[in-house]
Scaffold this motif. Structure first.
Motif, short mmCIF file in Angstrom:
data_model
loop_
_atom_site.label_atom_id
_atom_site.label_comp_id
_atom_site.label_asym_id
_atom_site.label_seq_id
_atom_site.Cartn_x
_atom_site.Cartn_y
_atom_site.Cartn_z
N MET A 1 33.77 48.15 37.50
CA MET A 1 35.00 47.44 37.87
C MET A 1 35.81 47.07 36.63
O MET A 1 35.33 47.23 35.50
N PRO A 2 37.04 46.59 36.82
CA PRO A 2 37.89 46.22 35.67
C PRO A 2 37.39 44.93 35.03
O PRO A 2 37.77 43.83 35.41
N THR A 3 36.52 45.07 34.05
CA THR A 3 35.83 43.91 33.50
C THR A 3 36.75 42.97 32.72
O THR A 3 36.40 41.81 32.50
N LYS A 4 37.88 43.45 32.28
CA LYS A 4 38.87 42.55 31.66
C LYS A 4 39.29 41.49 32.68
O LYS A 4 39.28 40.29 32.38
N ALA A 5 39.61 41.92 33.88
CA ALA A 5 40.02 40.98 34.94
C ALA A 5 38.85 40.10 35.38
O ALA A 5 39.03 38.91 35.67
N ILE A 6 37.65 40.65 35.41
CA ILE A 6 36.49 39.86 35.80
C ILE A 6 36.24 38.76 34.78
O ILE A 6 35.94 37.61 35.14
N GLY A 7 36.38 39.09 33.50
CA GLY A 7 36.21 38.07 32.47
C GLY A 7 37.24 36.97 32.57
O GLY A 7 36.93 35.78 32.42
N LEU A 8 38.48 37.34 32.86
CA LEU A 8 39.53 36.34 33.03
C LEU A 8 39.29 35.49 34.28
O LEU A 8 39.56 34.28 34.29
N THR A 9 38.77 36.12 35.33
CA THR A 9 38.42 35.38 36.55
C THR A 9 37.35 34.34 36.24
O THR A 9 37.41 33.19 36.71
N LYS A 10 36.35 34.74 35.45
CA LYS A 10 35.28 33.81 35.07
C LYS A 10 35.85 32.62 34.28
O LYS A 10 35.44 31.48 34.49
#
Length: 259
Positions: free
Chosen positions: A201-210
């Motif tokens: 998945m788009p881990t950049k967005a996942i990191g920002l979500t976290k």
């Protein structure tokens, strides 16, 4: 044999608590090794998702009581909290990569609260969670008093911490403490599939979500809306967003790079 075992496959790092003879309870060496491995996973661009799990019959039974009752080995509770558990919890929340707690056996005390600090908790039907602190005259630590009330509500958390009840994985799922409970046979496959999915998945967005979820615990509505706007702009400027939109328009599977 190291008290923390590490393997990396398909972008997923698995960190395994490896003191099965004492139900993977923490001593000073294991606490520092886990911190080192979390730091290494954070820096390693090949690691996209992280799994925490245990060897043998337990996930983690919390603190090794033999260490704290040995006059020569006991570092004292101040060091145990400030140098062992607090940094572990802080690293789990600060790493902007998804972290799965694959709870393979009993999770007690600090072991339970380390699991609850992770982004996703998966356990099989034979697992139990125990806020064991009150049984030996201690208070919950490892951010248990922070996360558990937010997961299941103040009243339920208060009762579990004061009474030290053993909660099955099925009960934990029903009360919203964990994400998913599986059968024993399905457990490894569900954990692997979930981690592999996250790694694609788009881990950049996942990191920002976290990052957003972390501060949502304390931000007011105005502050949270402002930060959502700021991080949404950052996400919209990423390569992953452009790839996701192009893949959607052209009806193909996206290939995200975490950039």
């Amino acid at each position: 044999m190291s008290s923390i075992q590490k393997s990396i496959e398909n972008g997923v790092a698995t960190l395994t608590f490896n003191r099965p003879e004492v139900f993977n309870s923490f001593n000073r060496e294991m606490a520092f090794l886990l911190q080192d491995e979390l730091d290494a996973c954070n820096k390693d661009t090949q690691v996209i998702a992280i799994i925490l799990t245990g060897s043998g019959k337990a996930f983690c039974a919390g603190q090794d009581l033999k260490e704290i009752t040995d006059p020569e080995l006991n570092p004292g509770f101040k060091k145990i909290l400030e140098e062992h558990y607090n940094p572990i919890i802080e690293k789990i929340r600060a790493i902007e990569k998804p972290i799965i707690a694959a709870v393979n056996g009993v999770a007690a005390g600090a072991g339970a609260n380390i699991a609850l600090a992770c982004d996703i908790v998966i356990a099989h039907e034979k697992v139990s969670f125990i806020q064991a602190f009150s049984k030996i005259g201690l208070v919950p630590d490892s951010a248990g008093t922070f996360f558990l009330p937010r997961l299941i509500g103040f009243g339920k958390a208060s009762a579990l911490m004061m009474l030290g009840d053993k909660i099955s994985a099925t009960e934990a799922e029903k009360m919203g403490m964990i994400y998913k409970v599986t059968t024993l046979d399905e457990f490894n496959n569900v954990v692997t599939t979930t981690a592999t999915t996250l790694a694609q998945m788009p881990t950049k967005a996942i990191g920002l979500t976290k990052r957003l979820l972390n501060v949502s615990m304390t931000n007011n509505l105005e502050e949270q809306l402002a930060l959502e706007g700021k991080l949404q702009i950052e996400a919209s400027e990423s390569e992953d967003f452009k790839e996701g939109v192009d893949a959607f328009v052209n009806k193909r599977r996206p290939v995200f790079k975490g950039k």
